[in-house]
Design an enzyme around this catalytic site. Structure first.
Site, PDB file in Angstrom:
ATOM      1  N   ARG A 235      12.112  -3.189   5.194  1.00  0.00           N
ATOM      2  CA  ARG A 235      12.325  -1.756   5.389  1.00  0.00           C
ATOM      3  C   ARG A 235      13.183  -1.558   6.630  1.00  0.00           C
ATOM      4  NH1 ARG A 235      11.176  -1.229   0.899  1.00  0.00           N
ATOM      5  NH2 ARG A 235       9.583   0.060  -0.109  1.00  0.00           N
ATOM      6  N   GLU A 264      17.251   5.868   4.835  1.00  0.00           N
ATOM      7  CA  GLU A 264      18.349   5.411   3.989  1.00  0.00           C
ATOM      8  C   GLU A 264      18.759   6.378   2.897  1.00  0.00           C
ATOM      9  OE1 GLU A 264      16.671   1.632   2.834  1.00  0.00           O
ATOM     10  OE2 GLU A 264      15.919   2.436   0.960  1.00  0.00           O
ATOM     11  N   HIS A 296      19.815  -1.097  -1.167  1.00  0.00           N
ATOM     12  CA  HIS A 296      18.413  -1.249  -1.602  1.00  0.00           C
ATOM     13  C   HIS A 296      18.352  -1.702  -3.073  1.00  0.00           C
ATOM     14  CE1 HIS A 296      14.111   0.138  -0.416  1.00  0.00           C
ATOM     15  NE2 HIS A 296      14.039  -0.825  -1.328  1.00  0.00           N
TER      16      HIS A 296
HETATM   17  P1  NAD Z   1       3.016  -8.795   0.791  1.00  0.00           P
HETATM   18  O1  NAD Z   1       1.988  -7.768   1.110  1.00  0.00           O
HETATM   19  O2  NAD Z   1       2.748  -9.773  -0.294  1.00  0.00           O
HETATM   20  O3  NAD Z   1       3.352  -9.646   2.116  1.00  0.00           O
HETATM   21  C1  NAD Z   1       3.534  -9.094   3.380  1.00  0.00           C
HETATM   22  C2  NAD Z   1       3.130 -10.150   4.403  1.00  0.00           C
HETATM   23  O4  NAD Z   1       3.517  -9.693   5.702  1.00  0.00           O
HETATM   24  C3  NAD Z   1       1.613 -10.416   4.444  1.00  0.00           C
HETATM   25  O5  NAD Z   1       1.365 -11.794   4.279  1.00  0.00           O
HETATM   26  C4  NAD Z   1       1.207  -9.917   5.840  1.00  0.00           C
HETATM   27  O6  NAD Z   1       0.151 -10.680   6.401  1.00  0.00           O
HETATM   28  C5  NAD Z   1       2.503 -10.113   6.611  1.00  0.00           C
HETATM   29  N1  NAD Z   1       2.605  -9.323   7.835  1.00  0.00           N
HETATM   30  C6  NAD Z   1       2.182  -8.058   8.080  1.00  0.00           C
HETATM   31  N2  NAD Z   1       2.507  -7.694   9.347  1.00  0.00           N
HETATM   32  C7  NAD Z   1       3.149  -8.755   9.904  1.00  0.00           C
HETATM   33  C8  NAD Z   1       3.747  -9.000  11.171  1.00  0.00           C
HETATM   34  N3  NAD Z   1       3.767  -8.066  12.132  1.00  0.00           N
HETATM   35  N4  NAD Z   1       4.322 -10.190  11.387  1.00  0.00           N
HETATM   36  C9  NAD Z   1       4.348 -11.145  10.435  1.00  0.00           C
HETATM   37  N5  NAD Z   1       3.800 -10.987   9.203  1.00  0.00           N
HETATM   38  C10 NAD Z   1       3.226  -9.791   8.946  1.00  0.00           C
HETATM   39  O7  NAD Z   1       4.358  -7.979   0.520  1.00  0.00           O
HETATM   40  P2  NAD Z   1       5.637  -8.471  -0.289  1.00  0.00           P
HETATM   41  O8  NAD Z   1       5.444  -8.202  -1.733  1.00  0.00           O
HETATM   42  O9  NAD Z   1       6.001  -9.826   0.134  1.00  0.00           O
HETATM   43  O10 NAD Z   1       6.715  -7.398   0.238  1.00  0.00           O
HETATM   44  C11 NAD Z   1       7.113  -7.357   1.590  1.00  0.00           C
HETATM   45  C12 NAD Z   1       7.891  -6.076   1.858  1.00  0.00           C
HETATM   46  O11 NAD Z   1       9.145  -6.138   1.190  1.00  0.00           O
HETATM   47  C13 NAD Z   1       7.249  -4.805   1.268  1.00  0.00           C
HETATM   48  O12 NAD Z   1       6.268  -4.269   2.133  1.00  0.00           O
HETATM   49  C14 NAD Z   1       8.417  -3.882   1.072  1.00  0.00           C
HETATM   50  O13 NAD Z   1       8.564  -3.021   2.181  1.00  0.00           O
HETATM   51  C15 NAD Z   1       9.616  -4.817   0.985  1.00  0.00           C
HETATM   52  N6  NAD Z   1      10.260  -4.744  -0.324  1.00  0.00           N
HETATM   53  C16 NAD Z   1      11.589  -4.500  -0.385  1.00  0.00           C
HETATM   54  C17 NAD Z   1      12.215  -4.422  -1.624  1.00  0.00           C
HETATM   55  C18 NAD Z   1      13.695  -4.187  -1.755  1.00  0.00           C
HETATM   56  O14 NAD Z   1      14.126  -3.745  -2.818  1.00  0.00           O
HETATM   57  N7  NAD Z   1      14.498  -4.477  -0.756  1.00  0.00           N
HETATM   58  C19 NAD Z   1      11.466  -4.573  -2.789  1.00  0.00           C
HETATM   59  C20 NAD Z   1      10.120  -4.865  -2.682  1.00  0.00           C
HETATM   60  C21 NAD Z   1       9.510  -4.939  -1.442  1.00  0.00           C
END
Ligand code: NAD
Length: 322
Positions: A235, A264, A296
């Site tokens: 994000r 965005e 995105h």
């Molecule tokens: P997820 O919940 O499976 O994994 C997130 C991980 O981040 C978890 O393991 C958590 O422990 C860790 N975490 C939380 N805070 C942290 C910190 N300060 N430092 C280090 N690690 C930390 O989520 P995911 O499915 O892997 O998705 C991750 C992010 O990707 C989503 O939250 C979303 O914002 C983003 N995303 C972007 C798109 C895109 O189109 N660009 C699409 C899907 C998701």
């Protein structure tokens, strides 16, 4: 029939919504993202289905409540666009799609990282301009013998780690809750060590409003190698883009590639012939190809879209069954 108004449905996505529906739900598919201006289009629905950047703030949720809409679901992993407190105050049910093809975002993050590391954008843009000379600027590291640092090794981060691992790359990770799945591909270290060692740093942390804005700040960037690549597909709010701009201008950061931006919706979904409305983002854009931006599109793949819609329908099935 249970009526769902889905916002932000692109024209090429309509057939996926219809084909996966099997006449279970009455669908009202709206091309635009939900805003204060078009919220009335949900009137008469039982539920809404959102996408990232839809405005599900207290004002819009109060209107939904007035119209008897008690289900505010999003077809995304991230749910920072929904005011959860306001939704709870109206006793609304909120659901997201916690997982869909993690390869969609992981592959994009990896592509952006590799394009930056191997200077492929510089090489191809020079060739497009007719310049086929081998400039020193095209001299590069190899992905295989580089170190990648993944911050947030959940579903997407761990998947990206597995892809890099397959290339023989050294993969470091930082996550307060490392999963067993991620441990197969990642050597977990503390954040400072990850930043000091990594050639590519890839962010996959969820954005929690009021908690981790600008997690990537001046101090974070100073700890990175001067020629490192920073990739953000999580994000935009997680990154201080002013600090990134300064680091690039002072050559204390190699390059930056991002699929997301703060606020965005002012930029993504629009076409600009002149400058972008955000000065810092405009200055970053001008640094192409050291700065790569995509609108995105991390989850804009067939498998991810199919999963997203199917799981959203399952979410509705579950609430209706209870
Ligand atoms: P997820 O919940 O499976 O994994 C997130 C991980 O981040 C978890 O393991 C958590 O422990 C860790 N975490 C939380 N805070 C942290 C910190 N300060 N430092 C280090 N690690 C930390 O989520 P995911 O499915 O892997 O998705 C991750 C992010 O990707 C989503 O939250 C979303 O914002 C983003 N995303 C972007 C798109 C895109 O189109 N660009 C699409 C899907 C998701």
């Amino acid at each position: 029939m249970f009526k769902i108004t889905a916002y932000g449905v692109r024209s090429n996505e309509v057939s996926y919504f219809n084909d996966l529906n099997k006449n279970q739900y009455e669908l009202n598919l709206i091309g635009d993202l939900l805003t204060h201006e078009n919220v009335e289009t949900a009137k008469g629905s039982d539920a809404v289905l959102l996408r990232a950047n839809c405005v599900a703030d207290a004002t819009n949720l109060a209107k939904f409540n007035e119209w008897g809409i008690k289900y505010v679901f999003t077809r995304t992993v991230g749910f920072n666009h929904i005011d959860l407190k306001a939704a709870a105050s109206h006793n609304m049910k909120v659901a997201r799609v916690p997982a869909y093809s993690p390869y969609a975002v992981a592959e994009l993050a990896m592509t952006l990282g590799m394009m930056s590391l191997r200077h492929t954008t510089l090489a191809t843009s020079r060739a497009k301009d007719g310049d086929f000379t081998v400039a020193p600027a095209l001299f590069s590291r190899e992905v295989h013998s580089s170190t990648v640092g993944i911050i947030g090794t959940g579903k997407i981060g761990a998947t990206e780690a597995s892809l890099y691992k397959g290339m023989g790359t050294r993969v470091l990770g930082y996550d307060p809750y490392p999963s067993d799945f991620a441990r197969q591909f990642v050597t977990f270290v503390d954040l400072d060590e990850l930043l000091a060692e990594s050639d590519i740093v890839s962010i996959h942390v969820p954005y929690f409003p009021g908690q981790n804005e600008n997690m990537v700040d001046e101090d974070f960037l100073k700890k990175m190698k001067n020629d490192a690549v920073l990739v953000n597909t999580a994000r935009g709010e997680l990154v201080d883009h002013g600090a990134v701009l300064q680091a690039l201008q002072t050559n204390t950061l190699g390059s930056f590639a991002t699929d997301v931006l703060p606020d965005e919706k002012l930029i993504f979904g629009h076409q600009f012939s002149g400058e972008l409305p955000n000065k810092i983002v405009e200055s970053l854009r001008e640094l192409y190809p050291r700065v790569l931006m995509t609108p995105h599109i991390g989850s804009y793949t067939k498998p991810a879209l199919t999963d997203m819609i199917a799981v959203s329908y399952q979410n509705f099935e579950q609430v209706l069954a209870n």
